[in-house]
Design a protein around this motif. Structure first.
Motif, short mmCIF file in Angstrom:
data_model
loop_
_atom_site.label_atom_id
_atom_site.label_comp_id
_atom_site.label_asym_id
_atom_site.label_seq_id
_atom_site.Cartn_x
_atom_site.Cartn_y
_atom_site.Cartn_z
N ASN A 657 1.49 -0.99 0.06
CA ASN A 657 -0.13 0.34 -0.04
C ASN A 657 0.55 1.36 -0.22
O ASN A 657 2.27 1.13 0.84
CB ASN A 657 -0.79 0.21 1.24
CG ASN A 657 -1.79 -1.42 1.27
OD1 ASN A 657 -2.25 -1.99 0.24
ND2 ASN A 657 -1.52 -1.80 2.63
N GLY A 677 -3.55 4.34 -2.48
CA GLY A 677 -3.60 2.87 -3.81
C GLY A 677 -3.96 1.83 -2.57
O GLY A 677 -2.47 1.86 -2.11
N LEU A 680 -0.95 -2.97 -3.76
CA LEU A 680 -0.49 -2.63 -5.45
C LEU A 680 -0.43 -3.96 -6.16
O LEU A 680 -0.12 -3.85 -7.82
CB LEU A 680 0.36 -1.67 -5.02
CG LEU A 680 0.36 -0.19 -4.75
CD1 LEU A 680 1.26 0.87 -4.65
CD2 LEU A 680 -1.26 0.35 -4.54
N ARG A 701 -6.29 -4.12 -6.95
CA ARG A 701 -5.59 -3.78 -6.72
C ARG A 701 -6.47 -1.90 -6.97
O ARG A 701 -7.31 -1.51 -7.83
CB ARG A 701 -4.28 -3.52 -7.64
CG ARG A 701 -3.35 -2.28 -8.16
CD ARG A 701 -2.96 -1.91 -9.38
NE ARG A 701 -1.87 -3.42 -9.67
CZ ARG A 701 -2.07 -4.59 -10.02
NH1 ARG A 701 -2.99 -4.15 -11.30
NH2 ARG A 701 -1.57 -5.40 -10.51
#
Length: 711
Positions: A657, A677, A680, A701
């Protein structure tokens, strides 16, 4: 969203459009404020005395740390903290799991009083609160029953939102935020305003949250579930299996791919509060409302429609003369219900109406001894109406007395206290003959606790806590009798169940020096009568007020589970640390390391308890340069293969992350633009603590962006 330690004063509101210009202005880098991962204000949840270090482990989320963990459910907000996991019944419903314990062993509070929803009854029931307008969340890991009763035998989660203003306000201040993104295209908006003239203060907040079906990295069903060996038993209804066009049994459905059907949700709510404030106290009232509608990931045609109305009163007065130097009183009345909708038809309606009241008095110092004595009392009327109700209507009354004393001896700080709870449960079968033999029960439960914090040289300290706790069984542990459709089981309570009893030890080595901190601790809980839901080996199907059960599964039957008191033990270790590895002018680089492991098993057989999180380790680097902050994190969860009979393991996963935030000041207004994010590496993540892990993974994701303002 709003820092509780910033003075509340009048500030001009700047248009949101200005943030997009200012967020990337080079001049903004001159702002050298840091993004804090945690705050250390008064911890009201664990210590109402508000002085000294704490013997019990406590985590707090506030400010940017809370903002950047935003999620649609309380369990998802907190999962990933040391010792904390999530039940995760899809994106619409989850509760926190603390050190392997959940349900009625974890107490959820709002501003110090009980949340009083129905989330502990079933994993598909949502917690009736949202963090979009919360100021701070405090998490007590380990027994907190001394202050809050047996339902805190595993821990406490307290959400604080300042809906009843407790400090004097002179002018207008507030906060607002917008957010979009994530694996479910979530849209979030929230705003709050506090205004006052120094004598009276008013608070208003509003929020809305909406999400689509969750996007997932592959199949919704795990490899085991698709092979017919998964842990989740599909819910069965009165009609049993669906039939095809010619009356034959329909083929087994195929697993969804790429999206999790019926996982969308929407929620909104708000509050209004007003207080009369003084330098040394306040008296206030607030109303808050919460509405939610979300799909069940276990049944594509079932939705849950939830509403809660809450009325709160709060009073505090300090600086008194006489035996008590301060007094604090809180009362909340909650009107909650939700309907489980099968298409357009109402299947079951759950309701919970009642109040929770708490009065604390801080007595005058007796030598080095300071302390709090208090009383807590309340009443709830729980109801379950419909064909799928598996527990009877039940009225519960509670009253408790407690005391906490603290003193300093040489360099060590000691605390000791006790609590006694009386509760009575009165079931009402109404017209449902399934519960006609349910009888009233009453319990007297006691709790004792003693703690010590010993400072050492160079910023080090030792903390320890010992507790004995008793918990009265809940209404469903006593009276459950029927098919629990959401979990795909047939549950039977134990009407003769006794109190759950546990002795617990908690110890930690701590270090604090500037930005460097460390907490390394271990815990052990010895249960004499752990109330567990045990599989009987039979299969059952209900027909009205009578059942068909047997040793061999027949069409439409569910596995039978019964509540039973067993000897059990839980133990584990937790690490939480932050190390400043670089500092120069406005730049800094921190290394954060944390991890936890929990073991839980029956002491007589050695069989593991269900849904225990696996060992987890994580590391993160946090880079700060003036107004800019970047956090990159890697978490690894091991395989969980210590599971009960007839259960399935969960696979290991590693998740990456990242979060980027940029803070600027424009006049007297502060702006934060952020980008997050998640997952990922697009890992398939299935929580061992989730009942639906084999049919509902976590999201794929994704990225989300947001903008927050304080004025």
């Amino acid at each position: 969203m709003l820092d509780p330690h910033r003075p509340l004063r009048a500030r001009p509101l700047t248009p949101l459009l200005a943030a997009f210009t200012l967020a990337f202005s080079p001049a903004a880098l001159a702002d050298d404020r840091k993004t804090e991962s945690t705050l250390s204000p008064l911890v009201v949840t664990a210590n109402p005395l508000g002085s000294g270090d704490l013997a019990v482990p406590v985590t707090q989320l506030a400010g940017d740390a809370l903002l950047l963990r935003d999620a649609g459910t309380l369990g998802e907000v907190l999962t990933g903290l040391p010792g904390v996991a999530s039940t995760s019944f899809g994106p619409g419903a989850s509760r926190p799991v603390i050190r392997g314990l959940d349900g009625d062993r974890i107490l959820l509070l709002q501003n110090g009083t009980g949340a009083l929803d129905a989330s502990a009854l079933s994993y598909d029931h949502a917690v009736a609160q949202d963090v979009a307008v919360a100021e701070r969340i405090e998490i007590v890991r380990g027994p907190a029953a001394l202050l809050y009763g047996g339902n805190a035998i595993g821990g406490v989660v307290n959400t604080l939102d300042n809906r009843i203003p407790s400090a004097q306000v002179d002018g207008v201040s507030g906060a607002a935020r917008l957010e979009y993104g994530g694996a479910a295209n979530e849209r979030v908006a929230g705003a709050r305003v506090d205004a006052g003239n120094g004598d009276y203060a008013v608070h208003v907040d509003l929020f809305g949250r909406r999400s689509d079906d969750l996007r997932i990295p592959g199949y919704a069903w795990s490899d085991r579930q698709r092979a017919g060996q998964g842990s989740y038993q599909p819910p069965q209804h009165e009609h049993g299996h669906e039939e095809g066009e010619h009356g034959h049994e329909a083929p087994e459905p195929e697993s969804p791919y790429g999206r999790l059907p019926n996982s969308d949700s929407r929620a909104h709510g708000g509050a209004f509060g007003v207080s009369r404030t003084w330098d040394d106290g306040h008296l206030g009232f607030a109303y808050s409302g919460y509405r939610s509608n979300y799909g069940s990931v276990a049944e594509e045609d079932v939705r849950l429609d939830l509403k809660q109305d809450r009325f709160s009163l709060a009073f505090a007065k300090n600086g008194l003369a006489g035996p008590f130097t301060g007094i604090k009183a809180d009362l909340a009345y909650t009107d909650y219900d939700h309907q489980e909708l099968h298409g357009s038809e109402v299947g079951t309606t759950f309701g919970n109406r009642g109040y929770d009241a708490r009065i604390e008095g801080r007595h005058a110092a007796v030598g080095a001894l300071t302390g709090v004595v208090g009383v807590q009392f309340g009443q709830t009327r729980f109801s379950a109406l419909g064909e799928e109700a598996f527990v009877p209507n039940t009225e519960t009354q509670k009253i408790a007395l407690f005391v906490l004393e603290q003193w300093q001896a040489a360099t060590a700080q000691f605390s000791v206290g006790g609590r006694i709870d009386y509760s009575s449960l009165s079931p009402n079968a109404s017209d449902n003959r399934r519960f006609k033999n349910s009888e009233s029960r009453s319990f007297t439960a006691g709790s004792l606790s003693a703690g010590v914090v010993q400072p050492l040289a160079g910023g080090w300290s030792l903390a320890g806590n010992a507790a004995y706790t008793e918990r009265a069984p809940s209404q469903y542990e006593l009276y459950a009798n029927g098919e629990h459709v959401a979990t795909g089981t047939f549950e039977r309570g134990d009407p003769d169940a006794g109190k759950e009893k546990a002795g617990s030890l908690d110890a930690a080595l701590r270090y604090q020096a500037g930005a460097d901190r460390l907490s390394l601790g271990g815990y052990y809980s010895h249960f004499a009568n752990f109330i567990a839901l045990e599989r009987t080996g039979r299969w059952c199907h209900s027909h009205g007020d009578h059942d068909h059960c047997g040793k061999v599964q027949r069409e439409g039957e569910s596995p039978e589970y019964a509540y039973e008191g067993v000897p059990a033990k839980l133990y584990g270790f937790e690490l939480d640390s932050n190390w400043r590895v670089y500092q120069h002018a406005a730049q800094s680089l921190d290394l954060q390391l944390w991890g936890d492991v929990t073991r839980a098993e029956q002491r007589n057989t050695g069989e593991p308890l269900p849904r225990i999180p696996p060992m987890r380790v994580a590391g993160a680097i946090v880079y700060g340069w003036g107004a800019l902050s970047l956090r990159a994190e890697l978490q690894h969860a091991a395989e969980q293969d210590r599971v009960p009979r007839n259960d399935t393991p969960s696979d290991a996963y590693t998740v990456a992350n990242v979060a980027l935030s940029y803070r600027v000041r424009h006049g007297a207004t502060d702006w934060t633009a952020y980008l997050r994010g998640d997952n990922l590496g697009n890992e398939e993540i299935r929580y061992a603590s989730s009942l639906t892990r084999d049919i509902a993974p976590q999201g794929r994701r994704s990225a989300r962006a947001g903008l927050a303002v304080q004025f």
